[in-house]
Design a protein around this motif. Structure first.
Motif, mmCIF file in Angstrom:
data_model
loop_
_atom_site.group_PDB
_atom_site.id
_atom_site.type_symbol
_atom_site.label_atom_id
_atom_site.label_comp_id
_atom_site.label_asym_id
_atom_site.label_seq_id
_atom_site.Cartn_x
_atom_site.Cartn_y
_atom_site.Cartn_z
ATOM 1 N N PRO A 17 0.808 -1.224 0.000
ATOM 2 C CA PRO A 17 0.000 0.000 0.000
ATOM 3 C C PRO A 17 0.841 1.274 0.000
ATOM 4 C CG PRO A 17 -0.709 -1.480 1.767
ATOM 5 C CD PRO A 17 0.467 -2.110 1.097
ATOM 6 N N LYS A 51 -7.189 -6.534 -6.371
ATOM 7 C CA LYS A 51 -7.559 -7.487 -5.320
ATOM 8 C C LYS A 51 -6.777 -7.146 -4.070
ATOM 9 C CE LYS A 51 -9.306 -11.197 -3.399
ATOM 10 N NZ LYS A 51 -9.418 -10.812 -2.015
ATOM 11 N N SER A 52 -7.521 -6.820 -3.028
ATOM 12 C CA SER A 52 -6.920 -6.538 -1.729
ATOM 13 C C SER A 52 -7.074 -7.781 -0.855
ATOM 14 C CB SER A 52 -7.642 -5.361 -1.074
ATOM 15 O OG SER A 52 -7.232 -5.234 0.271
ATOM 16 N N GLU A 55 -10.273 -7.863 1.235
ATOM 17 C CA GLU A 55 -11.571 -7.885 0.564
ATOM 18 C C GLU A 55 -11.824 -9.276 0.005
ATOM 19 O OE1 GLU A 55 -13.726 -5.376 0.488
ATOM 20 O OE2 GLU A 55 -12.385 -3.975 1.482
ATOM 21 N N ALA A 75 -9.470 1.526 -1.110
ATOM 22 C CA ALA A 75 -8.981 0.160 -0.863
ATOM 23 C C ALA A 75 -7.541 0.176 -0.369
ATOM 24 C CB ALA A 75 -9.111 -0.674 -2.135
ATOM 25 N N VAL A 76 -6.720 1.049 -0.946
ATOM 26 C CA VAL A 76 -5.319 1.158 -0.527
ATOM 27 C C VAL A 76 -5.233 1.630 0.922
ATOM 28 C CG1 VAL A 76 -3.162 2.452 -0.873
ATOM 29 C CG2 VAL A 76 -4.410 1.544 -2.850
ATOM 30 N N LEU A 79 -6.288 -1.113 3.353
ATOM 31 C CA LEU A 79 -5.245 -2.129 3.484
ATOM 32 C C LEU A 79 -4.090 -1.606 4.326
ATOM 33 C CD1 LEU A 79 -4.187 -4.927 2.761
ATOM 34 C CD2 LEU A 79 -3.283 -3.957 0.633
ATOM 35 N N LEU A 88 -1.058 -5.431 -2.468
ATOM 36 C CA LEU A 88 -2.266 -5.261 -3.258
ATOM 37 C C LEU A 88 -1.969 -5.871 -4.621
ATOM 38 C CD1 LEU A 88 -4.964 -3.617 -2.957
ATOM 39 C CD2 LEU A 88 -3.791 -1.788 -4.182
#
Length: 130
Positions: A17, A51-52, A55, A75-76, A79, A88
């Motif tokens: 991240p 894709k994290s 998640e 999302a970043v 994470l 990520l």
């Protein structure tokens, strides 16, 4: 990588991240401009799947779309808060939106994917172990 029109492998990146600095910019315009610089620096295409590890499902991102960049940045940051050392996964969308072959009755294009797992069982002993 493609063979004729068959996609064999997509280019992908595994990034911590912290390497996505644009996601931590103070406002949307700065995040958007930062995302464009980040794309150039890492050679990431416009259309990707992200894709994290925190998640359940990957998501599509158009990195030339403000709302999509915001989704990616969110999302970043999530994470970074929960698992800062976890990478990520970013993968190119191939084929791109202009080359999708599956159409509905109205002519709208849709993505479709058939995945196959191949296992070389030569050398395996009984019970499935090597």
């Amino acid at each position: 990588m493609t063979l004729d029109r068959l996609v064999v492998a997509r280019e992908s990146w595994r990034l911590p991240p912290a390497s996505c600095g644009f996601a931590f910019a103070p406002d949307e315009p700065s995040r958007f401009l930062g995302a464009q610089a980040w794309r150039r620096e890492h050679g990431v295409p416009r259309f990707v799947f992200v894709k994290s590890p925190i998640e359940h499902k990957p998501f599509y991102a158009d990195l030339e779309s403000g709302p999509s960049v915001e989704l990616f940045a969110h999302a970043v940051r999530a994470l970074e808060r929960e698992e800062p050392d976890a990478p990520l996964a970013v993968g190119e969308m191939l084929p791109g939106p202009d080359a999708l072959w599956l159409t509905d009755a109205q002519g709208n294009r849709h993505t479709a994917e058939f995945r196959l797992v191949a296992v070389d069982r030569r050398g395996w002993h009984q019970g499935g172990t090597r």
